[in-house]
Design an enzyme around this catalytic site. Structure first.
Site, PDB file in Angstrom:
ATOM      1  CD  GLU A   1      -7.526   3.287  -0.212  1.00 50.17           C
ATOM      2  OE1 GLU A   1      -7.804   3.458  -1.419  1.00 50.17           O
ATOM      3  OE2 GLU A   1      -6.509   2.677   0.168  1.00 50.17           O
TER       4      GLU A   1
ATOM      5  CB  SER B   1      -0.912   0.027   1.226  1.00 50.69           C
ATOM      6  OG  SER B   1      -1.707   1.213   1.223  1.00 50.69           O
TER       7      SER B   1
ATOM      8  CE  LYS C   1      -2.741  -2.555  -0.624  1.00 47.52           C
ATOM      9  NZ  LYS C   1      -3.744  -2.317  -1.663  1.00 47.52           N
TER      10      LYS C   1
ATOM     11  CG  HIS D   1      -4.956  -0.965   3.658  1.00 45.58           C
ATOM     12  ND1 HIS D   1      -5.144  -0.390   2.406  1.00 45.58           N
ATOM     13  CD2 HIS D   1      -4.126  -0.129   4.319  1.00 45.58           C
ATOM     14  CE1 HIS D   1      -4.464   0.731   2.333  1.00 45.58           C
ATOM     15  NE2 HIS D   1      -3.833   0.916   3.479  1.00 45.58           N
ATOM     16  CG  ASN D   2      -7.073  -1.650  -0.865  1.00 45.67           C
ATOM     17  OD1 ASN D   2      -6.117  -1.425  -0.133  1.00 45.67           O
ATOM     18  ND2 ASN D   2      -6.934  -1.794  -2.164  1.00 45.67           N
TER      19      ASN D   2
END
Length: 478
Positions: free
Chosen positions: A191, A130, A184, A187-188
């Site tokens: 986001e 990231s 990940k 995480h997105n």
């Protein structure tokens, strides 16, 4: 060939090129390969002064230029292109060598690939990266999964190029097979939620507060100095300050209001549904993008004249202060949901993920880096099996102090007809968690009535079914 490369990168578009340069800048000799040799040649010609590169035209030469165990970083599009690269390189590798997929792959694809390559004696590492192109070059947050033994040989190189906080690298071995890409993905998803909440805050400040983009930029700059300090808040101020050169209008006013997406947010929601974890804030952010991206439906609604409220746009309180409170509380909910999803997947797949370590490696380099990640790490350090971040002392105090303002903001949005699904869903989730009793009991009654799905009682053990079609509606053991 006398000199061997410590690591190789195949796929030299922007992200791959910048990762290769980052490795070279840190003193590692980097093997280079691309389907089109022209791109490899351009990288060496333009950036060859930054370190040692060994360019190759063929896959065989590329593999031959690597020291053992060979470390091959794949930076191509997810899906079929990744499988094609694996199929090309795997026959050229030997047991103990590793393939590292540093793209945004679906974690189930990573699990499949890891199992298939393991049978051939090869290590497959799904590594979430990231930070975008700038992070890839200057220091990303890296989330590698795969076999623990592969991290012994790969980890030091990744830690070298990762972002640092107080000298500590934002990189840690996440867990087996698809764990890195799962983290990940979440995480997105966080986001997505964070960006939607920021957009709603902007919308309320503009539509209700009457502030122009430049004024709102100043507000966000002020917030960035406090507890909301984060990369996304920082760049929001920069975007809102921007003036379009050709029209002189605020940049945000000349951009088409249709937010695009590449799929990781959607994957997060799909995975949450499979795991039975409520990530309502992330889901609403994905749906909000989908709604913005449906111009035909929006035009039909506008042409039909869907009515809205006629009340004057006002807010019963200090709008700026209230929106800051609502934004912070809703942001906490988004992170709480994401971390709960990571914990659920870790349990489901036996990954043994340390949630505190994830908060630690997100403190720099990545898109959702924020000041309050330190508090998330501290929360999980105190209680590794924490059920939800919302019951940690710091976050409990934060949402408790914010809830009156949070409710005023959600009410104002509803009363003024301003869509704020992020704020509303976060608040509903919070209220759902704190409710002593939910209306789900009625739903269980409905399910038993039409489908004999049974139910549990609060006063005794066992499963039960009511004979709804009979006159006496007798209850029986199920």
């Amino acid at each position: 060939m006398s000199e061997k490369a410590q690591i190789g990168v195949t796929g030299l578009a922007v992200m791959g090129r910048n990762l290769a340069r980052n490795f070279a800048r840190h003193g590692h000799t980097v093997a280079l390969h691309n389907r089109s040799y022209g791109r490899t040649k351009e990288l060496v010609e333009e950036f060859g002064h930054e370190g040692k590169f060994i360019p190759s035209e063929s896959a065989a030469d590329f593999v031959a230029s690597l020291e053992r165990p060979r470390r091959v970083v794949i930076m191509v599009k997810a899906g079929g292109p990744t499988d094609a690269v694996i199929d090309e390189f795997a026959p050229l590798l030997e047991p103990g060598d590793m393939l590292i997929d540093a793209g945004n792959a679906h974690y189930l694809d990573t699990r499949r690939r890891e199992a298939a390559l393991k049978a051939k004696g090869l290590h497959f590492v799904g590594a979430g990266v990231s930070g975008g192109e700038e992070g890839a070059l200057h220091g990303p947050s890296i989330m590698p999964g795969g076999p623990k033994e592969s991290y012994d040989a790969l980890g030091p190189l990744l830690e070298d190029i990762a972002a640092k906080v107080d000298g500590e690298p934002c990189c840690v071995h996440v867990g087996p097979d698809g764990a890195g890409h799962f983290v990940k993905m979440v995480h997105n998803g966080i986001e997505y939620a964070d960006m939607q909440l920021i957009a709603e805050a902007y919308d309320l400040l503009r539509q209700v507060g009457g502030h122009e983009p430049a004024e709102i930029a100043a507000i966000f700059q002020d917030w960035n100095e406090g507890r909301l300090g984060s990369y996304l808040i920082e760049i929001t101020a920069e975007v809102l300050k921007q003036v379009d050169a050709s029209t002189g209008k605020p940049f945000v006013d000349i951009v088409v209001d249709q937010a695009e997406q590449k799929g990781t947010g959607r994957w997060t929601v799909q995975a949450a549904l499979d795991l039975g974890v409520p990530v309502s804030g992330i889901a609403e952010s994905v749906f909000a993008r989908a709604l913005s991206g449906g111009p035909d439906v929006r035009k039909a609604a506008a042409d039909a004249g869907l009515p809205g409220p006629t009340a004057e746009k006002t807010h019963a309180g200090d709008l700026k202060a209230d929106v800051e409170q609502a934004l912070f509380a809703s942001k906490i909910v988004a992170y709480a949901q994401g971390f709960q999803q990571i914990q659920a997947a870790s349990k489901e797949y036996g990954w043994d993920i340390d949630p505190g370590a994830m908060a630690k490696i997100w403190r720099a380099g990545c898109i959702i880096r924020a000041k309050f990640l330190d508090f998330i790490k501290q929360a999980y350090d105190k209680q590794p099996e924490l059920a939800t971040l919302l019951v940690d002392d710091y976050f409990l105090d934060a949402v408790s102090g914010a809830q009156d303002a949070w409710r005023r903001v959600a009410a104002t949005a509803a009363q003024q007809g301003i869509p704020a699904p992020g704020f509303a869903s976060a608040l509903a989730y919070y209220d759902g968690l704190r409710a002593k009793r939910l209306p789900a009991a009625l739903i269980q009654g409905q399910r038993d009535f039409f489908g004999a799905h049974t139910y549990h009682r609060v006063d005794k053990d066992g499963s039960f079914h009511t004979l709804w079609a009979t006159e006496d509606r007798k209850e029986v053991d199920a």
